[in-house]
Design an enzyme around this catalytic site. Structure first.
Site, PDB file in Angstrom:
ATOM      1  N   ARG A  82      43.013  17.036  27.891  1.00  0.00           N
ATOM      2  CA  ARG A  82      42.614  17.286  29.279  1.00  0.00           C
ATOM      3  C   ARG A  82      43.275  16.296  30.236  1.00  0.00           C
ATOM      4  O   ARG A  82      43.460  16.586  31.420  1.00  0.00           O
ATOM      5  CB  ARG A  82      41.088  17.221  29.398  1.00  0.00           C
ATOM      6  CG  ARG A  82      40.539  17.478  30.791  1.00  0.00           C
ATOM      7  CD  ARG A  82      39.067  17.881  30.745  1.00  0.00           C
ATOM      8  NE  ARG A  82      38.278  16.966  29.962  1.00  0.00           N
ATOM      9  CZ  ARG A  82      37.671  15.871  30.453  1.00  0.00           C
ATOM     10  NH1 ARG A  82      37.790  15.580  31.732  1.00  0.00           N
ATOM     11  NH2 ARG A  82      36.962  15.105  29.672  1.00  0.00           N
ATOM     12  N   TYR A 135      46.969  35.226  49.634  1.00  0.00           N
ATOM     13  CA  TYR A 135      46.530  35.839  48.382  1.00  0.00           C
ATOM     14  C   TYR A 135      45.013  35.990  48.431  1.00  0.00           C
ATOM     15  O   TYR A 135      44.299  35.112  48.933  1.00  0.00           O
ATOM     16  CB  TYR A 135      46.966  34.972  47.206  1.00  0.00           C
ATOM     17  CG  TYR A 135      46.396  35.371  45.879  1.00  0.00           C
ATOM     18  CD1 TYR A 135      46.595  36.661  45.370  1.00  0.00           C
ATOM     19  CD2 TYR A 135      45.652  34.472  45.126  1.00  0.00           C
ATOM     20  CE1 TYR A 135      46.061  37.035  44.141  1.00  0.00           C
ATOM     21  CE2 TYR A 135      45.117  34.836  43.898  1.00  0.00           C
ATOM     22  CZ  TYR A 135      45.323  36.115  43.415  1.00  0.00           C
ATOM     23  OH  TYR A 135      44.790  36.485  42.204  1.00  0.00           O
ATOM     24  N   ASP A 207      52.100  27.196  49.529  1.00  0.00           N
ATOM     25  CA  ASP A 207      52.184  28.004  48.317  1.00  0.00           C
ATOM     26  C   ASP A 207      53.567  28.659  48.309  1.00  0.00           C
ATOM     27  O   ASP A 207      53.866  29.515  49.142  1.00  0.00           O
ATOM     28  CB  ASP A 207      51.079  29.058  48.315  1.00  0.00           C
ATOM     29  CG  ASP A 207      51.048  29.903  47.041  1.00  0.00           C
ATOM     30  OD1 ASP A 207      52.081  29.963  46.342  1.00  0.00           O
ATOM     31  OD2 ASP A 207      50.000  30.505  46.765  1.00  0.00           O
ATOM     32  N   LYS A 232      53.715  33.516  37.699  1.00  0.00           N
ATOM     33  CA  LYS A 232      54.638  34.479  38.297  1.00  0.00           C
ATOM     34  C   LYS A 232      56.094  34.150  37.947  1.00  0.00           C
ATOM     35  O   LYS A 232      56.452  34.166  36.778  1.00  0.00           O
ATOM     36  CB  LYS A 232      54.402  34.528  39.811  1.00  0.00           C
ATOM     37  CG  LYS A 232      52.933  34.603  40.236  1.00  0.00           C
ATOM     38  CD  LYS A 232      52.208  35.804  39.653  1.00  0.00           C
ATOM     39  CE  LYS A 232      50.862  36.076  40.306  1.00  0.00           C
ATOM     40  NZ  LYS A 232      49.820  35.069  40.111  1.00  0.00           N
TER      41      LYS A 232
END
Length: 420
Positions: A82, A135, A207, A232
């Site tokens: 983590r 988005y 973004d 993406k």
């Protein structure tokens, strides 16, 4: 070093070798090369392809001092998954470099990158300026989540520079951008907004998912933090979910602390897949750019298509700004079908989706295969009628994500779907 005793016939060769040697040592690498070899320092094995570190825990250091140093370090490669992982760090470092930033951080999804970055930048009582068009999940974060924690949100038209200026408050701490925006491909003036923000001591985040660093680098225009849904274009094969934050060392340290607490770290296998996808990023994006431009030009000539919005077309309402900011125009095309009413457009759009053979009616974008969605359906429950209008979502709108298939085949598929 190049020998000073080169024979006469070899002078030209020696001079060229000297030139390329100097270029190498100055580390002026090209993206095609760096996507293959970049970040190699994180691979401490002799394996050509970095191994998958399928472990949650690493052995403790030999001394208490070393253990304490590793346990408190930002994104250590060998402590606890983590906190960090060698392949995660290699992929993050590679993406950050090509976004012009010194440090990067991988997260489990694109939304994890967005929420982690924003929560790292804001506190209760702060004000954030965002766009009408984002988005869908990002819009929900702004409309429904942040206000619950005492953060004020102002929405503006991203194509109006003065709208950002008018929205400024004494409590404004962040301007959040998405350019080109999803799904209407509106453009934010990155340089203007970055300059405005710096004048007032405000952080900027952009973004850059729709562009990838191949087509646009917000850093070049003064943007502080760049994020991606690495699911993406960066991954590019519809086989992983990931996000990335690219920024300064200090911001990444802050974001890393939030990531550790929120538990948004990326799994080892997904990081390995992402690094594998990055190897061909440049090749894929260039082919996608070429296909999308040809397809957009062809779609403008189709009788059943009322409007085509594509960054590479002169008909894009912000084409001059596009040319100043972007080196390539991405693979996203938005079309609006003909129809005399919203219902007629909706029904036509649905019939086109059912007839397509190569374009898959599926969420996501930026993959090697071509995808298509109906935004009004996909985001229908997340926007009311007024919000849809402000976001530029029409019932006859279809968002195409163009892949690397043969362009003739893609045109043929759309032709039969539009005209059957």
């Amino acid at each position: 070093m190049v020998s000073s005793k080169c024979p006469p016939i070899g002078h030209f060769v020696c001079l060229n070798l000297l030139f390329y040697t100097l270029v190498y040592y100055k580390k002026k690498s090209h993206i095609e090369t760096d996507l293959i070899h970049g970040g190699a320092r994180f691979n401490e094995t002799s394996s050509l392809v970095p191994p998958i570190y399928q472990t949650s825990t690493y052995y403790a250091s030999e001394s208490a001092e070393q253990y304490l140093e590793t346990a408190t370090a930002v994104s250590p490669s060998y402590f606890y998954h983590r906190h960090g992982n060698p392949v995660n760090n290699q992929a993050a470092d590679l993406i950050a470099k090509w976004e012009g930033k010194s440090h990067g951080l991988l997260t489990s999804t694109g939304m994890a990158a967005i929420s982690t970055a924003i929560l790292s930048a804001l506190n209760a009582g702060d004000h954030i300026i965002v766009q009408h068009s984002h988005y869908s999940a990002t819009s929900l974060l702004f409309r429904q989540v942040l206000p619950k924690y005492g953060i004020e949100v102002s929405f503006v038209d991203q194509t109006d520079n003065q709208a950002f200026e008018r929205a400024l408050k004494s409590t404004t701490r962040l301007i959040y951008l998405e350019s080109p925006s999803n799904p209407n491909l509106a453009i934010s003036d990155l340089q203007f907004i970055a300059h405005l923000a710096k004048e007032h001591g405000i952080l900027t985040i952009c973004d850059n998912t729709f562009s990838s660093p191949i087509n646009q680098r917000p850093h070049d225009f003064g943007i502080d933090v760049v994020i991606h849904s690495a699911t993406k274009y960066l991954g590019g094969h519809s086989d992983l979910s990931a996000g990335v934050i690219c920024a300064s060392e200090s911001f990444i340290a802050q974001a890393w602390k939030h990531m550790v607490v929120l538990g948004t770290s990326l799994a080892a296998f997904d990081a390995w897949l992402l690094l594998k996808g990055l190897r061909t990023l440049n090749l894929r994006v260039k082919q996608i750019n070429e296909n999308a431009l040809k397809l957009a030009q062809w779609l403008e000539k189709q009788d059943k298509v009322d409007q085509v919005v594509y960054c590479g077309l002169p008909s894009h309402p912000q084409h001059d700004l596009v040319k100043r900011q972007m080196k390539g125009f991405t693979g996203i095309i938005t079309i609006t079908l003909t129809g005399s009413s919203a219902k007629e457009k909706f029904l036509f759009a649905q019939s086109v989706l059912t007839r397509l053979k190569l374009f898959s009616n599926a969420a996501s974008l930026g993959s090697v295969e071509s995808l298509i969605v109906h935004p009004a359906s996909m985001w229908g429950n997340n926007h009311n009628a007024e919000e849809k209008v402000k976001a530029g979502i029409d019932e006859g709108m279809l968002r195409l994500s163009v892949g690397i298939e043969n362009i003739v085949d893609l045109m043929a598929d759309l032709h039969q779907a539009l005209n059957t």
